[in-house]
Write an enzyme that holds these catalytic residues in place. Structure first.
Site, PDB file in Angstrom:
ATOM      1  N   SER A  11       0.837  -1.199   0.000  1.00 12.64           N
ATOM      2  CA  SER A  11       0.000   0.000   0.000  1.00 12.64           C
ATOM      3  C   SER A  11       0.872   1.249   0.000  1.00 12.64           C
ATOM      4  CB  SER A  11      -0.906   0.022   1.230  1.00 12.64           C
ATOM      5  OG  SER A  11      -1.511   1.298   1.312  1.00 12.64           O
ATOM      6  N   HIS A  36      -1.004  -1.177  -4.368  1.00 10.96           N
ATOM      7  CA  HIS A  36      -2.296  -0.795  -3.796  1.00 10.96           C
ATOM      8  C   HIS A  36      -2.340   0.722  -3.605  1.00 10.96           C
ATOM      9  CE1 HIS A  36      -5.935  -1.859  -1.485  1.00 10.96           C
ATOM     10  NE2 HIS A  36      -5.594  -0.892  -0.654  1.00 10.96           N
ATOM     11  N   ASP A  38      -4.659   3.815  -2.273  1.00 10.18           N
ATOM     12  CA  ASP A  38      -5.803   4.132  -1.409  1.00 10.18           C
ATOM     13  C   ASP A  38      -6.340   5.520  -1.720  1.00 10.18           C
ATOM     14  OD1 ASP A  38      -6.102   1.836   0.406  1.00 10.18           O
ATOM     15  OD2 ASP A  38      -4.028   2.302   0.925  1.00 10.18           O
ATOM     16  N   MET A  40      -9.146   8.271  -0.911  1.00 14.61           N
ATOM     17  CA  MET A  40     -10.079   8.673   0.154  1.00 14.61           C
ATOM     18  C   MET A  40     -10.602  10.071  -0.133  1.00 14.61           C
ATOM     19  SD  MET A  40      -8.049   7.320   3.495  1.00 14.61           S
ATOM     20  CE  MET A  40      -6.986   5.859   3.437  1.00 14.61           C
ATOM     21  N   HIS A  69      -8.121   1.174  -4.584  1.00 11.14           N
ATOM     22  CA  HIS A  69      -9.129   0.968  -3.534  1.00 11.14           C
ATOM     23  C   HIS A  69      -9.844   2.295  -3.290  1.00 11.14           C
ATOM     24  CE1 HIS A  69      -9.697  -0.091   1.061  1.00 11.14           C
ATOM     25  NE2 HIS A  69     -10.850   0.016   0.421  1.00 11.14           N
ATOM     26  N   MET A  71     -12.172   4.533  -1.456  1.00  8.84           N
ATOM     27  CA  MET A  71     -12.917   4.770  -0.211  1.00  8.84           C
ATOM     28  C   MET A  71     -13.609   6.110  -0.383  1.00  8.84           C
ATOM     29  SD  MET A  71      -9.935   3.339   2.283  1.00  8.84           S
ATOM     30  CE  MET A  71      -8.723   3.439   0.983  1.00  8.84           C
ATOM     31  N   MET A 144     -11.885  -5.782   4.495  1.00 11.43           N
ATOM     32  CA  MET A 144     -11.120  -4.864   5.344  1.00 11.43           C
ATOM     33  C   MET A 144     -10.916  -5.494   6.718  1.00 11.43           C
ATOM     34  SD  MET A 144     -10.268  -2.262   3.577  1.00 11.43           S
ATOM     35  CE  MET A 144      -9.540  -1.313   4.923  1.00 11.43           C
ATOM     36  N   ASP A 178      -6.872  -6.346   3.785  1.00 14.50           N
ATOM     37  CA  ASP A 178      -6.217  -5.035   3.864  1.00 14.50           C
ATOM     38  C   ASP A 178      -6.411  -4.456   5.252  1.00 14.50           C
ATOM     39  OD1 ASP A 178      -5.248  -2.464   3.352  1.00 14.50           O
ATOM     40  OD2 ASP A 178      -6.923  -1.886   2.047  1.00 14.50           O
TER      41      ASP A 178
HETATM   42  C1  DX5 Z   1      -6.688   1.744   5.122  1.00 11.90           C
HETATM   43  C2  DX5 Z   1      -6.138   1.375   3.768  1.00 11.90           C
HETATM   44  C3  DX5 Z   1      -5.023   0.416   3.771  1.00 11.90           C
HETATM   45  C4  DX5 Z   1      -3.793   0.877   4.517  1.00 11.90           C
HETATM   46  C5  DX5 Z   1      -3.162  -0.336   5.104  1.00 11.90           C
HETATM   47  O1  DX5 Z   1      -7.813   2.514   4.942  1.00 11.90           O
HETATM   48  O2  DX5 Z   1      -7.175   0.817   2.974  1.00 11.90           O
HETATM   49  O3  DX5 Z   1      -4.683   0.007   2.456  1.00 11.90           O
HETATM   50  O4  DX5 Z   1      -2.866   1.545   3.703  1.00 11.90           O
HETATM   51  O5  DX5 Z   1      -2.127   0.074   5.913  1.00 11.90           O
HETATM   52  P1  DX5 Z   1      -1.460  -0.889   7.011  1.00 11.90           P
HETATM   53  O6  DX5 Z   1      -0.887  -2.071   6.293  1.00 11.90           O
HETATM   54  O7  DX5 Z   1      -0.438  -0.003   7.618  1.00 11.90           O
HETATM   55  O8  DX5 Z   1      -2.549  -1.291   7.965  1.00 11.90           O
HETATM   56 ZN    ZN Z   2      -6.582  -0.058   1.040  1.00 10.56          ZN
END
Ligand code: DX5
Ligand code: ZN
Length: 230
Positions: A11, A36, A38, A40, A69, A71, A144, A178
């Site tokens: 990630s 990956h 993320d 948001m 991903h 969000m 998740m 994840d």
């Molecule tokens: C959280 C993200 C993850 C995050 C995971 O909302 O979707 O992808 O980056 O990070 P770690 O591995 O540090 O929990």
């Molecule tokens: Zn993620």
């Protein structure tokens, strides 16, 4: 049924954002199968991260597929932008839809946008029954194991039951996990049936990214088929 190999998807949320292109190269040199990303929106989750412009820039540097991903509250609205930016896997949260029919509309929009793989995700407080009716429509389920929004949280072992429930249906698609994945929790995920493993802080925070990633992969492969009780 022949199993696919384990895929490790570091990630980038835990990477150094001031030098993302170099971090992409570093993760790939370490053996990353996917990257990956993320996304948001400050609405579906309290945090804000990156958008299509940055995905497009990452795509120019990346050789492995981008595992995006979302969000965000309005995944359908941004499907075309992320597809065009270079998302290979595009995953939305089922909680952003009212019912199966609406979730299928999002999936159809993602397909129409031309992404190679469509994923659906669910937060810890969302029952697995929300995604079971969609298994025939998607390529990937992202379970998740922390609440979406931030890296570096503690793994919630109760979420392993969701992965087991999906595999108990005989589903052959990708199950990705994840949140809080590290040397201790990765074997649990793989034993439960996950085959795509996301890790942020445990990978980018490690002194040797390559050695750590290899160790994670070996631990996951070894744990497959074993019964491990969390
Ligand atoms: C959280 C993200 C993850 C995050 C995971 O909302 O979707 O992808 O980056 O990070 P770690 O591995 O540090 O929990
Ligand atoms: Zn993620």
């Amino acid at each position: 049924m022949a199993r696919r190999p384990i895929l490790i998807s570091p990630s980038l949320l835990a990477a150094d954002f001031a030098r993302l292109g170099d971090e992409v190269a570093r993760a790939e040199a370490a053996g990353a199968d996917w990257l990956h990303v993320d996304v948001m929106d400050g609405h579906f989750v309290p945090n804000l991260t990156i958008g299509p412009v940055v995905v497009e820039a990452l795509k120019k540097r990346a050789r492995v597929p981008l595992d995006v991903h979302l969000m965000i509250s309005e995944p359908r609205r941004y499907a075309a932008a992320f597809a065009k930016a270079g998302a290979h896997v595009l995953t939305f949260h089922v909680e952003t839809t009212a019912d199966d029919a609406e979730a299928r509309e999002v999936i159809a929009a993602f397909r129409a946008a031309g992404v190679a793989k469509v994923g659906v995700s669910l937060n810890p407080d969302c029952p697995v029954e929300r995604v079971l009716p969609l298994l025939g429509d998607v390529d990937l389920v992202l379970v998740m194991s922390v609440y979406a929004g931030f890296g570096g949280q503690r793994f919630l072992p109760e979420m392993l039951a969701k992965t087991r429930a999906i595999r108990a249906r005989g589903w052959g698609g990708y199950v990705e996990m994840d949140g809080g994945l590290n040397a201790e929790t990765i074997p649990l995920c793989a034993a439960a049936g996950a085959d795509v493993l996301v890790s942020g802080s445990a990978l980018f925070g490690a002194p040797d990214l390559g050695a750590t990633l290899s160790r994670f992969r070996a631990a996951a492969e070894a744990a497959r088929g074993e019964t491990i009780h969390a």
